[in-house]
Design a protein around this motif. Sequence first.
Motif, PDB file in Angstrom:
ATOM      1  N   VAL A  89      38.580  40.304  45.632  1.00  0.00           N
ATOM      2  CA  VAL A  89      38.647  38.865  45.389  1.00  0.00           C
ATOM      3  C   VAL A  89      39.783  38.622  44.396  1.00  0.00           C
ATOM      4  N   VAL A  90      40.693  37.717  44.739  1.00  0.00           N
ATOM      5  CA  VAL A  90      41.778  37.341  43.826  1.00  0.00           C
ATOM      6  C   VAL A  90      41.281  36.178  42.981  1.00  0.00           C
ATOM      7  N   GLU A  91      41.312  36.364  41.664  1.00  0.00           N
ATOM      8  CA  GLU A  91      40.869  35.356  40.710  1.00  0.00           C
ATOM      9  C   GLU A  91      42.064  34.900  39.882  1.00  0.00           C
ATOM     10  N   TYR A  92      41.911  33.782  39.198  1.00  0.00           N
ATOM     11  CA  TYR A  92      42.895  33.339  38.217  1.00  0.00           C
ATOM     12  C   TYR A  92      42.168  33.240  36.898  1.00  0.00           C
ATOM     13  N   GLU A  93      42.623  33.992  35.913  1.00  0.00           N
ATOM     14  CA  GLU A  93      41.922  34.059  34.643  1.00  0.00           C
ATOM     15  C   GLU A  93      42.842  33.711  33.486  1.00  0.00           C
ATOM     16  N   THR A  94      42.239  33.165  32.431  1.00  0.00           N
ATOM     17  CA  THR A  94      42.954  32.897  31.195  1.00  0.00           C
ATOM     18  C   THR A  94      42.288  33.693  30.093  1.00  0.00           C
ATOM     19  N   GLY A  95      43.092  34.149  29.158  1.00  0.00           N
ATOM     20  CA  GLY A  95      42.541  34.950  28.070  1.00  0.00           C
ATOM     21  C   GLY A  95      43.509  35.026  26.913  1.00  0.00           C
ATOM     22  N   ASP A 102      44.241  37.932  38.880  1.00  0.00           N
ATOM     23  CA  ASP A 102      43.542  39.186  38.664  1.00  0.00           C
ATOM     24  C   ASP A 102      42.832  39.547  39.961  1.00  0.00           C
ATOM     25  N   VAL A 103      42.786  40.831  40.266  1.00  0.00           N
ATOM     26  CA  VAL A 103      42.127  41.296  41.479  1.00  0.00           C
ATOM     27  C   VAL A 103      40.814  41.970  41.094  1.00  0.00           C
ATOM     28  N   GLU A 104      39.713  41.426  41.601  1.00  0.00           N
ATOM     29  CA  GLU A 104      38.403  42.051  41.423  1.00  0.00           C
ATOM     30  C   GLU A 104      38.193  42.942  42.632  1.00  0.00           C
ATOM     31  N   ASN A 105      38.335  44.248  42.410  1.00  0.00           N
ATOM     32  CA  ASN A 105      38.391  45.219  43.487  1.00  0.00           C
ATOM     33  C   ASN A 105      37.155  46.128  43.459  1.00  0.00           C
ATOM     34  N   PRO A 106      36.320  46.072  44.504  1.00  0.00           N
ATOM     35  CA  PRO A 106      35.116  46.905  44.528  1.00  0.00           C
ATOM     36  C   PRO A 106      35.408  48.396  44.733  1.00  0.00           C
ATOM     37  N   ASN A 107      36.635  48.752  45.060  1.00  0.00           N
ATOM     38  CA  ASN A 107      37.005  50.137  45.323  1.00  0.00           C
ATOM     39  C   ASN A 107      37.444  50.904  44.084  1.00  0.00           C
ATOM     40  N   VAL A 108      37.611  50.220  42.960  1.00  0.00           N
ATOM     41  CA  VAL A 108      38.111  50.845  41.740  1.00  0.00           C
ATOM     42  C   VAL A 108      37.017  51.709  41.110  1.00  0.00           C
ATOM     43  N   VAL A 109      37.390  52.956  40.785  1.00  0.00           N
ATOM     44  CA  VAL A 109      36.452  53.837  40.088  1.00  0.00           C
ATOM     45  C   VAL A 109      36.817  53.977  38.613  1.00  0.00           C
ATOM     46  N   SER A 110      38.074  53.729  38.259  1.00  0.00           N
ATOM     47  CA  SER A 110      38.476  53.728  36.851  1.00  0.00           C
ATOM     48  C   SER A 110      39.755  52.926  36.682  1.00  0.00           C
ATOM     49  N   GLU A 111      39.925  52.387  35.474  1.00  0.00           N
ATOM     50  CA  GLU A 111      41.121  51.627  35.120  1.00  0.00           C
ATOM     51  C   GLU A 111      41.683  52.186  33.826  1.00  0.00           C
TER      52      GLU A 111
END
Length: 120
Positions: A89-95, A102-111
């Motif tokens: 899911v491609v999101e737009y975030e502020t921080g 930002d990409v919310e990726n269910p395949n990621v095991v570590s960052e």
Amino acid sequence: MSTTAEESEQPEIEVSGTASDRALAPLEKENLDTETAGLGLFVQQGGCAGLSYGMRFDTSPDKDDIVYEHHGPRVFVDPASIQYISGSVVEYETGRQGAGFDVENPNVVSECGCGESFRT
């Protein structure tokens, strides 16, 4: 010729409502046809965890791209990248460090610690 997501049987790449609005604005500002233009999403080698995301605005998909179309901009994903980002899911975030996609990726095991690269 590009392939639609339905033809490829790949899991959907989604764009949140906020990200959709943020992605459509530059396309419209540049008077690009939103029927053909879209957001190119890809994975490239790089970063301390091994892979990183890339995004760009494209006037049309490349001939081998998988094209996702839904409530917002079209999303173009090349065949080499889809294995890493299926179901994202491609999101737009502020921080604190600013705002951006930002990409919310269910395949990621570590960052990596800074969140700029990932491993699947």
